[in-house]
Design a protein around this motif. Structure first.
Motif, PDB file in Angstrom:
ATOM      1  N   VAL B 130      21.837  34.821  29.264  1.00 30.51           N
ATOM      2  CA  VAL B 130      21.755  36.201  28.786  1.00 30.51           C
ATOM      3  C   VAL B 130      22.000  37.186  29.922  1.00 30.51           C
ATOM      4  CG1 VAL B 130      20.179  37.944  27.881  1.00 30.51           C
ATOM      5  CG2 VAL B 130      20.265  35.689  26.830  1.00 30.51           C
ATOM      6  N   VAL B 131      21.341  36.927  31.069  1.00 25.04           N
ATOM      7  CA  VAL B 131      21.517  37.839  32.199  1.00 25.04           C
ATOM      8  C   VAL B 131      22.972  37.818  32.673  1.00 25.04           C
ATOM      9  CG1 VAL B 131      20.859  38.284  34.594  1.00 25.04           C
ATOM     10  CG2 VAL B 131      19.114  37.722  32.914  1.00 25.04           C
ATOM     11  N   GLY B 132      23.557  36.621  32.731  1.00 28.77           N
ATOM     12  CA  GLY B 132      24.955  36.502  33.148  1.00 28.77           C
ATOM     13  C   GLY B 132      25.873  37.277  32.216  1.00 28.77           C
ATOM     14  N   TRP B 133      25.639  37.096  30.941  1.00 28.91           N
ATOM     15  CA  TRP B 133      26.450  37.791  29.933  1.00 28.91           C
ATOM     16  C   TRP B 133      26.285  39.309  30.063  1.00 28.91           C
ATOM     17  CZ3 TRP B 133      24.708  40.653  25.631  1.00 28.91           C
ATOM     18  CH2 TRP B 133      25.714  40.998  24.724  1.00 28.91           C
ATOM     19  N   LEU B 134      25.033  39.722  30.322  1.00 29.21           N
ATOM     20  CA  LEU B 134      24.732  41.149  30.498  1.00 29.21           C
ATOM     21  C   LEU B 134      25.501  41.716  31.695  1.00 29.21           C
ATOM     22  CD1 LEU B 134      22.603  43.085  29.145  1.00 29.21           C
ATOM     23  CD2 LEU B 134      21.252  42.760  31.203  1.00 29.21           C
ATOM     24  N   TYR B 135      25.521  40.956  32.780  1.00 27.65           N
ATOM     25  CA  TYR B 135      26.215  41.406  33.987  1.00 27.65           C
ATOM     26  C   TYR B 135      27.719  41.538  33.722  1.00 27.65           C
ATOM     27  CZ  TYR B 135      22.216  40.902  37.132  1.00 27.65           C
ATOM     28  OH  TYR B 135      21.029  41.048  37.770  1.00 27.65           O
ATOM     29  N   ILE B 136      28.243  40.646  32.899  1.00 25.38           N
ATOM     30  CA  ILE B 136      29.678  40.693  32.620  1.00 25.38           C
ATOM     31  C   ILE B 136      30.002  41.857  31.685  1.00 25.38           C
ATOM     32  CG2 ILE B 136      31.593  39.461  31.537  1.00 25.38           C
ATOM     33  CD1 ILE B 136      30.222  36.854  32.404  1.00 25.38           C
ATOM     34  N   ASP B 150      31.485  42.665  42.098  1.00 29.44           N
ATOM     35  CA  ASP B 150      30.496  41.653  42.465  1.00 29.44           C
ATOM     36  C   ASP B 150      29.609  41.303  41.287  1.00 29.44           C
ATOM     37  OD1 ASP B 150      31.453  41.665  44.961  1.00 29.44           O
ATOM     38  OD2 ASP B 150      29.790  42.758  45.885  1.00 29.44           O
ATOM     39  N   GLN B 151      29.285  42.331  40.525  1.00 31.51           N
ATOM     40  CA  GLN B 151      28.434  42.122  39.347  1.00 31.51           C
ATOM     41  C   GLN B 151      29.110  41.182  38.363  1.00 31.51           C
ATOM     42  OE1 GLN B 151      26.444  45.621  37.841  1.00 31.51           O
ATOM     43  NE2 GLN B 151      26.997  45.067  35.773  1.00 31.51           N
ATOM     44  N   LEU B 152      30.405  41.397  38.198  1.00 36.60           N
ATOM     45  CA  LEU B 152      31.198  40.561  37.292  1.00 36.60           C
ATOM     46  C   LEU B 152      31.196  39.115  37.766  1.00 36.60           C
ATOM     47  CD1 LEU B 152      32.938  41.315  34.810  1.00 36.60           C
ATOM     48  CD2 LEU B 152      34.916  41.173  36.313  1.00 36.60           C
ATOM     49  N   ARG B 153      31.401  38.936  39.073  1.00 36.05           N
ATOM     50  CA  ARG B 153      31.417  37.580  39.623  1.00 36.05           C
ATOM     51  C   ARG B 153      30.056  36.925  39.487  1.00 36.05           C
ATOM     52  NH1 ARG B 153      32.486  36.492  45.143  1.00 36.05           N
ATOM     53  NH2 ARG B 153      31.676  38.546  45.561  1.00 36.05           N
TER      54      ARG B 153
END
Lengths: 202, 186
Positions: B130-136, B150-153
């Motif tokens: 979820v956090v990863g998806w949120l960052y993307i 960087d956030q995307l990566r």
């Protein structure tokens, strides 16, 4: 039993830690924290030296009080290719809106550059022309390099250089009262709505 | 002294060298996807030299795994990631808590049965997803100190890590021959 007790303690500690980091589950990012902090504390603008787009020198705090208007402040740099464009067009729209409603005696727009090394008053002047800024409504200014830090700190602006030689920064509109107090920080597309509120409140 | 404990302590000290810390924290992806796991690993190694303490308080590893997942959850809050860069106390707390999470994992994982492990992984892996998806997907930067790229990566990395973790878990689940699914961590 002991494990249950220990688990409950662990969960309580965890909830407490998350709650304090999120100001009671109200926020998750430091940008939200910055906005809440400014809204609660309402700090006064620092009396730093600013140079406007026609070369006029001002003390920020004194300038705000002398104008006796609400200020909408954004932070920009003229070399910006991305976010500041959005801010620029948002301000153009606000400028139109302010003129249409005849609010220029009560609200003023101010774009402050955080790149004073590059953005001399001449550069700012060109930029203002390019954006067709009406000096009665919309001013541009850059602080003295030595004052930049304190200015950014007060407004809670974080600027970091990116890979392409530009900067990334948290873009928002900061509302400053005629007294020089920072009232609130809002998303950069929220100008119109807040202008409505301002008109209604008086 | 147990060589693994020495290695763990050494790793923890190395991660604290200001120069190395600066490099690792200059980039959001290094910070979350490299420094965090390395501190966890250091804590895990460190704990290997000691017997599990207070087993009565940690029946089936419940307390330890719960603590580890709480700590991991806390450090996924974007504001926390921003704050450690300017707050030394919080930075120290980050090292201590993540090392502790590593130790708790080392002590509790072997005690935990299928259900407790499943509960832990079923908590941590979706959280990372979820956090990863949120960052993307986030239209804005969530950390003021880090670039949107960087956030995307970091988001992609978290997503990849959680998917890899899930696959490993599935593998371990269907391969009971390798001693009750210990394979993920050991």
């Amino acid at each position: 039993m002991k494990t249950l007790l220990a688990s409950v303690i662990v969960v309580l500690l965890g909830v407490w830690a998350v709650a304090s980091m999120s100001e009671g589950f109200e926020l998750l990012t430091s940008e939200q924290a910055r906005r809440l902090d400014i809204q609660r504390r309402q700090p006064v603008v620092p009396n730093v030296r600013l140079t406007d787009q026609s070369g006029g020198a001002h003390r920020f705090g004194d300038w705000v009080q002398a104008q006796n208007k609400f200020l909408i402040v954004d932070f920009i740099y003229t070399n910006c290719q991305s976010l500041c464009r959005a801010l620029g067009s948002e301000f153009q729209q606000l400028q139109r809106n302010i003129v249409e409603r005849g609010l220029q005696n009560r609200v003023h727009l101010l774009s402050i550059s955080f790149d004073p090394e590059h953005d001399s008053y001449a550069v700012l002047g060109q930029y203002a022309n390019h954006l067709q800024a009406n000096p009665e409504v919309w001013s541009f200014a850059a602080p003295a390099s030595a004052d930049l830090e304190i200015l950014l700190q007060t407004f809670g602006v974080t600027v970091i250089p990116d890979q392409t030689g530009g900067f990334q920064h948290n873009a928002a509109l900061v509302w400053v009262a005629p007294s020089g107090k920072l009232l609130r920080v809002t998303d950069y597309a929220s100008g119109e709505q807040l202008l409505d509120e301002l008109v209604k409140s008086n | 002294m147990n060589p693994q404990t020495v290695a763990g302590a050494g790793l923890l000290l190395m991660l604290n060298i200001p120069f190395i810390r600066r490099i690792m924290e200059s980039d959001m992806a290094y910070h979350m996807l490299l420094q965090f796991p390395l501190i966890l690993l250091a804590g895990w190694l460190l704990a290997r030299g000691f017997p599990e303490p207070a087993k009565k308080w940690n029946y089936a590893g419940v307390t330890g795994l719960l603590a580890a997942s709480m700590i991991l959850m806390f450090w996924m809050i974007p504001r926390a990631l921003d704050l450690v860069l300017i707050n030394n106390t919080l930075e120290l707390l980050k090292f201590l808590s993540l090392a502790l999470a590593g130790m708790a994992l080392a002590w509790s994982w072997p005690l935990a049965g299928m259900i407790v492990r499943g509960f832990f992984l079923g908590n941590v892996l979706p959280m990372m997803m979820v956090v990863g998806w949120l960052y993307i997907e986030a239209p804005v930067r969530l950390c003021n100190s880090y670039l949107s790229y960087d956030q995307l990566r970091t988001g992609s990395g978290l997503l990849a890590l959680s998917i890899a973790g899930s696959l490993l878990w599935l593998y371990a689940f269907f391969m009971p021959s390798n001693q009750a699914g210990n394979s993920e961590i050991r």
